[in-house]
Write a protein that holds these residues in place. Structure first.
Motif, PDB file in Angstrom:
ATOM      1  N   GLN B  11       0.847  -1.253  -0.024  1.00 15.40           N
ATOM      2  CA  GLN B  11      -0.106   0.191  -0.200  1.00 15.40           C
ATOM      3  C   GLN B  11       0.914   1.159   0.074  1.00 15.40           C
ATOM      4  O   GLN B  11       0.169   2.269   0.266  1.00 15.40           O
ATOM      5  CB  GLN B  11      -1.031   0.010   1.357  1.00 15.40           C
ATOM      6  CG  GLN B  11      -1.940  -1.272   1.337  1.00 15.40           C
ATOM      7  CD  GLN B  11      -3.010  -0.968   0.165  1.00 15.40           C
ATOM      8  OE1 GLN B  11      -3.060   0.059  -0.621  1.00 15.40           O
ATOM      9  NE2 GLN B  11      -3.697  -2.071  -0.210  1.00 15.40           N
ATOM     10  N   GLY B  12       2.078   1.094  -0.275  1.00 14.40           N
ATOM     11  CA  GLY B  12       2.928   2.238  -0.385  1.00 14.40           C
ATOM     12  C   GLY B  12       3.337   2.900   1.114  1.00 14.40           C
ATOM     13  O   GLY B  12       3.679   4.291   1.077  1.00 14.40           O
ATOM     14  N   HIS B  13       3.488   2.000   2.252  1.00 17.62           N
ATOM     15  CA  HIS B  13       4.002   2.612   3.329  1.00 17.62           C
ATOM     16  C   HIS B  13       5.422   2.922   3.272  1.00 17.62           C
ATOM     17  O   HIS B  13       5.771   4.094   3.930  1.00 17.62           O
ATOM     18  CB  HIS B  13       3.890   1.623   4.523  1.00 17.62           C
ATOM     19  CG  HIS B  13       2.386   1.449   4.989  1.00 17.62           C
ATOM     20  ND1 HIS B  13       2.004   1.746   5.973  1.00 17.62           N
ATOM     21  CD2 HIS B  13       1.434   0.495   4.311  1.00 17.62           C
ATOM     22  CE1 HIS B  13       0.666   1.417   5.975  1.00 17.62           C
ATOM     23  NE2 HIS B  13       0.446   0.503   5.213  1.00 17.62           N
ATOM     24  N   GLY B  14       6.115   2.322   2.460  1.00 18.17           N
ATOM     25  CA  GLY B  14       7.626   2.841   1.915  1.00 18.17           C
ATOM     26  C   GLY B  14       8.603   2.468   3.313  1.00 18.17           C
ATOM     27  O   GLY B  14       9.556   2.708   3.305  1.00 18.17           O
ATOM     28  N   ARG B  15       8.086   1.364   4.046  1.00 16.93           N
ATOM     29  CA  ARG B  15       9.098   0.995   5.011  1.00 16.93           C
ATOM     30  C   ARG B  15      10.306   0.304   4.576  1.00 16.93           C
ATOM     31  O   ARG B  15      11.549   0.411   4.956  1.00 16.93           O
ATOM     32  CB  ARG B  15       8.497   0.312   6.313  1.00 16.93           C
ATOM     33  CG  ARG B  15       7.266   0.798   6.908  1.00 16.93           C
ATOM     34  CD  ARG B  15       7.654   2.015   7.823  1.00 16.93           C
ATOM     35  NE  ARG B  15       8.467   1.940   8.726  1.00 16.93           N
ATOM     36  CZ  ARG B  15       9.891   2.628   8.882  1.00 16.93           C
ATOM     37  NH1 ARG B  15       9.946   3.523   8.102  1.00 16.93           N
ATOM     38  NH2 ARG B  15      10.489   2.465   9.878  1.00 16.93           N
ATOM     39  N   TYR B  17      11.864   0.716   1.483  1.00 16.77           N
ATOM     40  CA  TYR B  17      12.718   1.426   0.882  1.00 16.77           C
ATOM     41  C   TYR B  17      13.369   2.558   1.792  1.00 16.77           C
ATOM     42  O   TYR B  17      14.448   3.004   1.386  1.00 16.77           O
ATOM     43  CB  TYR B  17      12.244   2.054  -0.486  1.00 16.77           C
ATOM     44  CG  TYR B  17      10.980   2.718  -0.604  1.00 16.77           C
ATOM     45  CD1 TYR B  17      10.893   4.182  -0.259  1.00 16.77           C
ATOM     46  CD2 TYR B  17       9.858   2.142  -1.141  1.00 16.77           C
ATOM     47  CE1 TYR B  17       9.710   4.713   0.046  1.00 16.77           C
ATOM     48  CE2 TYR B  17       8.919   2.705  -1.265  1.00 16.77           C
ATOM     49  CZ  TYR B  17       8.666   3.977  -0.622  1.00 16.77           C
ATOM     50  OH  TYR B  17       7.329   4.727  -0.773  1.00 16.77           O
ATOM     51  N   VAL B  50      14.819  -7.259   8.156  1.00 17.66           N
ATOM     52  CA  VAL B  50      14.382  -6.460   9.247  1.00 17.66           C
ATOM     53  C   VAL B  50      13.599  -5.495   8.073  1.00 17.66           C
ATOM     54  O   VAL B  50      12.250  -5.134   8.783  1.00 17.66           O
ATOM     55  CB  VAL B  50      15.542  -5.565   9.553  1.00 17.66           C
ATOM     56  CG1 VAL B  50      14.853  -4.304  10.301  1.00 17.66           C
ATOM     57  CG2 VAL B  50      16.218  -6.060  10.783  1.00 17.66           C
ATOM     58  N   ALA B  52      11.837  -6.360   5.685  1.00 14.37           N
ATOM     59  CA  ALA B  52      10.411  -7.166   5.643  1.00 14.37           C
ATOM     60  C   ALA B  52       9.527  -7.487   6.651  1.00 14.37           C
ATOM     61  O   ALA B  52       8.290  -7.188   6.444  1.00 14.37           O
ATOM     62  CB  ALA B  52      10.960  -8.464   4.968  1.00 14.37           C
ATOM     63  N   MET B  53      10.335  -7.395   7.810  1.00 16.99           N
ATOM     64  CA  MET B  53       9.687  -7.704   8.975  1.00 16.99           C
ATOM     65  C   MET B  53       8.910  -6.453   9.307  1.00 16.99           C
ATOM     66  O   MET B  53       8.209  -6.397  10.424  1.00 16.99           O
ATOM     67  CB  MET B  53      10.398  -8.103  10.215  1.00 16.99           C
ATOM     68  CG  MET B  53      10.873  -9.747   9.781  1.00 16.99           C
ATOM     69  SD  MET B  53      12.000 -10.227  10.863  1.00 16.99           S
ATOM     70  CE  MET B  53      11.235 -10.283  12.451  1.00 16.99           C
ATOM     71  N   ASN B  54       9.204  -5.104   8.759  1.00 15.11           N
ATOM     72  CA  ASN B  54       8.631  -3.992   9.386  1.00 15.11           C
ATOM     73  C   ASN B  54       7.339  -3.542   8.324  1.00 15.11           C
ATOM     74  O   ASN B  54       7.007  -2.358   8.601  1.00 15.11           O
ATOM     75  CB  ASN B  54       9.753  -2.906   9.311  1.00 15.11           C
ATOM     76  CG  ASN B  54      10.236  -2.892  10.711  1.00 15.11           C
ATOM     77  OD1 ASN B  54       9.854  -2.238  11.607  1.00 15.11           O
ATOM     78  ND2 ASN B  54      11.598  -3.240  10.713  1.00 15.11           N
ATOM     79  N   CYS B  55       7.159  -4.439   7.434  1.00 18.03           N
ATOM     80  CA  CYS B  55       6.024  -3.892   6.337  1.00 18.03           C
ATOM     81  C   CYS B  55       4.734  -4.285   7.121  1.00 18.03           C
ATOM     82  O   CYS B  55       4.521  -5.309   7.527  1.00 18.03           O
ATOM     83  CB  CYS B  55       6.177  -4.770   5.277  1.00 18.03           C
ATOM     84  SG  CYS B  55       4.912  -4.647   4.104  1.00 18.03           S
ATOM     85  N   PRO B  56       4.116  -3.083   7.284  1.00 18.93           N
ATOM     86  CA  PRO B  56       2.819  -3.125   8.229  1.00 18.93           C
ATOM     87  C   PRO B  56       1.763  -4.136   7.300  1.00 18.93           C
ATOM     88  O   PRO B  56       0.925  -4.645   7.823  1.00 18.93           O
ATOM     89  CB  PRO B  56       2.315  -1.683   8.034  1.00 18.93           C
ATOM     90  CG  PRO B  56       3.311  -0.876   7.898  1.00 18.93           C
ATOM     91  CD  PRO B  56       4.257  -1.682   6.812  1.00 18.93           C
ATOM     92  N   GLU B  57       1.837  -4.434   5.974  1.00 21.37           N
ATOM     93  CA  GLU B  57       0.954  -5.202   5.358  1.00 21.37           C
ATOM     94  C   GLU B  57       1.430  -6.448   5.160  1.00 21.37           C
ATOM     95  O   GLU B  57       0.735  -7.169   4.416  1.00 21.37           O
ATOM     96  CB  GLU B  57       0.904  -4.545   3.815  1.00 21.37           C
ATOM     97  CG  GLU B  57       0.512  -3.028   3.995  1.00 21.37           C
ATOM     98  CD  GLU B  57      -1.074  -2.518   4.178  1.00 21.37           C
ATOM     99  OE1 GLU B  57      -1.726  -3.455   4.524  1.00 21.37           O
ATOM    100  OE2 GLU B  57      -1.421  -1.259   4.625  1.00 21.37           O
ATOM    101  N   MET B  58       2.481  -6.835   5.600  1.00 20.82           N
ATOM    102  CA  MET B  58       3.279  -8.073   5.422  1.00 20.82           C
ATOM    103  C   MET B  58       3.208  -8.586   3.743  1.00 20.82           C
ATOM    104  O   MET B  58       2.913  -9.706   3.565  1.00 20.82           O
ATOM    105  CB  MET B  58       2.362  -9.049   6.133  1.00 20.82           C
ATOM    106  CG  MET B  58       2.676  -8.852   7.721  1.00 20.82           C
ATOM    107  SD  MET B  58       2.198 -10.296   8.666  1.00 20.82           S
ATOM    108  CE  MET B  58       0.334  -9.611   9.137  1.00 20.82           C
TER     109      MET B  58
END
Lengths: 424, 64
Positions: B11-15, B17, B50, B52-58
């Motif tokens: 969804q483009g949270h951008g965590r 990148y 890290v 990957a594990m911070n992606c809120p949408e998994m």
């Protein structure tokens, strides 16, 4: 000047008229009797500390109910909040502020302030128009001006030994950023605070008064649209006036509604996040000292402060009668979507109730989940990081001047509205 | 190790990148994608993990 029929006549009167139709309820006042069956997010106890209430509900009654506001539900577990956020089929975004007013069904699928009030499939195109202006790369270009403005605000306060960080610092930073993006005069900032209060905090005011406030907002936006029609420039207002969706220019309501959304949603949310973060650091000298000593930790700390003090709670409307999460929901019931409650669910986060300033894995939902992910999340993160960076550089030592003098906003956006800090 | 951003979930949270710009990039609308076909060089798995594990949408799949 090119004649643009979309905005001809008494546009602001039409905007106001359109947003004032809908279903109204008589306000229910008086103290909450039981948070599981009679919750009220406008209650003073909720404003002072919602976390204790949410933690208690999560254990004994994961989906709370209220008859207030014409009926509504409050899930408190991360998995339930996520399930609602992902389910736009059964939960509509037509109205996103839980109050005694539900906007007219006729406004669907765009809603009054697209795209936050829009449902699929309309939502997708309305959101897509805005995405390029809010990417991390686009926002990075605004960072130097934001940093300079933070310094300017602190310069203006001179060598004060006490600063109200909410009133004299936090609120001004997002106001300036979003008014620059929309191309509004920077000196109009104080007016914006009034608009925010009407839309978001005014839900406990008599409805006529709240609608008057919303009317004033659309009157202001209408004047800005006229000015931009006469003098087009490189900003979001001119962009929206010229933008096309499916080969057609946006209707006047869409233009004004989106401008109103960007203005209101861009201000008190980030103001709250900056204020809550400074409040935390004022009361936790260990965290404050660590960030002063290790500025590189700030981006990680920002995520944790967003998790622990997520400023934004959203709302949805139940589309049709259904059984959901073991409860019987009715069509048009509210669903209060508490990202703060989700962010403190111990089933999702270790040490959920503690601020762990160097938390490495932090899959928080402060900016929402699913298709309505906060459009301004990159802007908010930049403003929050820069505001804290500049503050800590200029005032590395500070504490709460008077903990009892701190006041918190009421409603769906939570942050300090008075935050007197003792400097040095 | 290989990573892949699922565009259906992003969804483009951008965590990703934000945290690991060497492995993930943003498109013009803020949605994320993997660089270099998602191949993570040996010894740099932790940073990719890290992110990957911070992606809120998994939305990030990790293949060992």
């Amino acid at each position: 000047m090119t004649v643009d029929d979309r905005f001809a006549g008494d546009a602001d009167e039409r905007f106001t008229d359109r947003t004032s139709h809908g279903r109204r309820n008589e306000p229910t006042i008086g103290p909450v009797t039981d948070w599981a069956t009679d919750f009220d997010h406008l209650d003073d106890a909720w404003a002072a500390d919602p976390y204790e209430i949410q933690d208690d509900l999560r254990q004994r009654c994961p989906v709370a109910h209220t008859d207030r506001f014409g009926g509504g539900w409050l899930p408190t577990r991360y998995e339930d909040v996520a399930a609602v956020a992902y389910d736009s089929d059964r939960f509509s975004s037509r109205s996103v502020v839980m109050s005694n007013f539900r906007s007219d069904v006729a406004l669907a699928p765009a809603g009054g302030t697209p795209p936050i009030t829009s449902d699929p499939p309309f939502h997708h195109g309305a959101r897509k128009l805005l995405l390029p202006a809010f990417t991390r790369t686009a926002i990075a270009a605004l960072e130097p001006a934001t940093r300079a403005y933070c310094h300017e605000l602190l310069d203006g306060l001179g060598g004060s030994s006490e600063i109200d960080a909410a009133v004299d610092y936090a609120q001004h930073i997002p106001m300036r950023a979003i008014s620059d993006m929309l191309g509004f005069p920077p000196e109009d900032g104080p007016e914006f605070a009034g608009f925010v209060a009407s839309v978001l905090e005014g839900i406990n005011l008599p409805l006529t008064e709240r609608l008057e406030g919303i009317g004033a907002l659309f009157h202001y936006l209408s004047a800005q649209i006229d000015d931009h029609l006469a003098h087009p420039r490189e900003d979001l207002t001119s962009y929206l006036i010229d933008a096309e969706l499916d080969g057609e220019k946006l209707d006047a309501f869409h233009v004004a509604g989106t401008m109103g959304l960007l203005l209101v949603a861009g201000i008190d949310t980030t103001w709250s996040a900056i204020g809550a973060s400074l409040w935390h650091l004022a009361g936790h000298p260990g965290d404050r000292e660590r960030l002063v000593a290790e500025p590189a930790l700030l981006p990680t700390a920002v995520e944790e402060l967003l998790r622990a003090y997520a400023p934004v709670t959203m709302a949805r409307l139940v589309r049709e009668d259904m059984t959901w999460g073991g409860v019987e929901m009715k069509g048009e019931d509210w669903l209060l979507l508490s990202f703060p409650a989700a962010n403190r669910d111990p089933a999702q986060f270790e040490r959920a109730d503690e601020v762990v300033i160097d938390r490495e894995v932090n899959r928080h939902a402060a900016f929402g989940l699913g298709i309505h992910r906060c459009l301004g999340s990159h802007l908010a993160r930049m403003e929050l990081r820069v505001a804290l960076e500049v503050w800590l550089e200029r005032h590395p030592t500070f504490s709460l001047a008077d903990p009892d003098a701190v006041t918190w906003s009421h409603g769906q956006v939570r942050g300090p509205r008075r935050l007197p800090l003792k400097i040095g | 190790m290989k990573v892949h951003v699922d565009p259906a979930r992003c969804q483009g949270h951008g965590r990703c990148y934000d945290l690991a710009p060497q492995f993930f990039a943003s498109d013009d609308e803020g949605y994320g994608s993997e660089r270099n076909g998602g191949v993570i060089p040996d010894g740099q798995e932790h940073e990719a993990q890290v992110a990957a594990m911070n992606c809120p949408e998994m939305a990030i799949d990790v293949e060992q």
